[in-house]
Design an enzyme around this catalytic site. Structure first.
Site, PDB file in Angstrom:
ATOM      1  N   GLU A   1      -5.470   8.262  54.179  1.00  0.00           N
ATOM      2  CA  GLU A   1      -6.798   7.651  54.178  1.00  0.00           C
ATOM      3  C   GLU A   1      -7.305   7.542  52.739  1.00  0.00           C
ATOM      4  OE1 GLU A   1      -9.311   9.666  57.328  1.00  0.00           O
ATOM      5  OE2 GLU A   1      -7.457  10.855  57.418  1.00  0.00           O
TER       6      GLU A   1
ATOM      7  N   HIS B   1     -17.186  10.693  59.397  1.00  0.00           N
ATOM      8  CA  HIS B   1     -16.868   9.278  59.607  1.00  0.00           C
ATOM      9  C   HIS B   1     -18.072   8.447  60.049  1.00  0.00           C
ATOM     10  CE1 HIS B   1     -12.824  10.255  58.760  1.00  0.00           C
ATOM     11  NE2 HIS B   1     -12.431  10.614  59.952  1.00  0.00           N
TER      12      HIS B   1
ATOM     13  N   HIS C   1      -7.970   4.464  59.470  1.00  0.00           N
ATOM     14  CA  HIS C   1      -7.544   5.749  60.037  1.00  0.00           C
ATOM     15  C   HIS C   1      -6.277   5.610  60.884  1.00  0.00           C
ATOM     16  CE1 HIS C   1      -7.950   9.908  61.148  1.00  0.00           C
ATOM     17  NE2 HIS C   1      -9.209   9.989  60.718  1.00  0.00           N
TER      18      HIS C   1
END
Length: 352
Positions: A317, A106, A180
């Site tokens: 996601e 991420h 998220h």
């Protein structure tokens, strides 16, 4: 439609953090924050008209600044993992932080969710909208190019949250954003999601190694626990002795969506029979990570003192495939200098 802005708190250096609540004519509301452009709440009715908040979150700015599981966060410049925490672009190798074993996850650890974004509020033709903008300088998180980023959330009259991502960079770079949020259609603090059902419009997925890095293969879901082409309870197959589930401690994989990339299409549905709530997911992106909160803990108290734990929610996601920048056979997340990255994902809430 209506937009309400209120003070949520402040950062240690004194920057004001606000909460923006969008409400439509049905009484459905969604709240967001300029801290990370985070999705804070989603109030939707059940089959009896009772409202509940179906996204996990926290009650304080302090906890959102910590936020180990990225609840509600905008993830960028690259969502998911990059193997070896490095990639090569136009002959230049770029090193990222190894914040997930030997890999980058991420784009951490200097995450966008911890930054204060600029805000613009407006009423669009689709509904009430809040837009968050951020400047990411060349070298930020290890990525090349000065990037101008905007993420907009619109609450529509048909109870959908439409997320639009936009980025322009002055150098070739990566653009692969996602949201998220963790969903539980029974309510954010209601516990296990094992009996909630999911459908995913994907005939194939990208198997991963023990570090959740795709092997580069694309395998059929048919005949495996990864098959959600017919809706089924999340818990039905999650405990099977199947290598992908064992290594991932449950579902934490990228599904290769059937729709044509670049065209917004229905890619997933979630159902909670007890409440009658249903959610549809639409995107124009080629992949979607379905994650069943396998590693979620209660180290921080949830909203209203709720205790969160493994498999008490799930994430959809939408994304380019994990490690796509290092897998030339995957759709590319590379954004060329001066070109526009534009993508849309929609989460629509309804009652069965």
């Amino acid at each position: 439609m209506a937009i309400k802005a209120e003070r949520f708190g402040e950062t240690p250096d004194g920057q004001q953090i606000d909460r923006y609540t969008l409400t439509n004519e049905n009484g459905v509301s969604a709240s967001f924050s300029n801290l990370g452009g985070t999705w804070l709440s989603m109030m939707v009715p059940d089959k009896n008209g009772e409202m509940a908040d179906v996204v996990l979150g926290y009650d304080t700015v302090e906890h959102y600044r910590l936020n180990p599981p990225h609840l509600g966060a905008i993830i960028g410049r690259n969502a998911n993992r990059i193997g070896g925490a490095a990639f090569t672009l136009e002959g230049t190798r770029y090193e990222l932080a190894a914040n997930d074993g030997p890999n980058n996850l991420h784009s951490g650890p200097d995450l966008y969710r911890s930054r204060v974004w600029e805000v613009e509020l407006d009423e669009s033709s689709l509904g009430s909208r809040v837009s968050f903008s951020l400047f990411s300088p060349d070298g930020d998180q290890g990525y090349p190019g000065n990037a101008e980023i905007t993420v907009s959330y619109t609450l529509t009259p048909d109870n959908a949250v439409c997320i639009e991502y936009h980025m322009v960079s002055d150098a070739d770079t990566i653009a692969n954003f996602t949201n998220h949020s963790y969903f539980n259609l029974a309510g954010h603090g209601s516990g296990s999601i094992a009996e909630q059902q999911v459908w995913i419009d994907a005939d194939t997925f990208t198997p991963a190694d023990a570090y959740s890095i795709p092997t580069g293969e694309i395998l059929p879901v048919k005949g495996t626990p990864m098959d959600f082409t017919v809706k089924k309870p999340i818990g039905r197959d999650i405990g099977q002795d199947y290598d992908q589930l064992v290594m991932g401690h449950g579902y934490d994989h990228n599904w290769v969506l059937n729709h044509k990339p670049g065209e917004v299409g229905l890619c997933a549905k979630a159902f909670d029979d007890a409440s009658g709530r249903m959610m549809e997911v639409y995107t124009d992106l080629p992949g979607m990570q379905f994650y069943t909160a396998n590693f979620l803990t209660n180290e921080l108290p949830g909203k209203d003192g709720a205790e969160y734990g493994p498999r008490c929610a799930y994430c959809f996601e939408t994304q380019y495939y994990p490690d796509a920048v290092n897998k030339p056979q995957f759709p590319s997340p590379v954004l060329k200098a001066g070109e526009e990255y534009r993508t849309t994902t929609i989460y629509k809430f309804m009652r069965e």
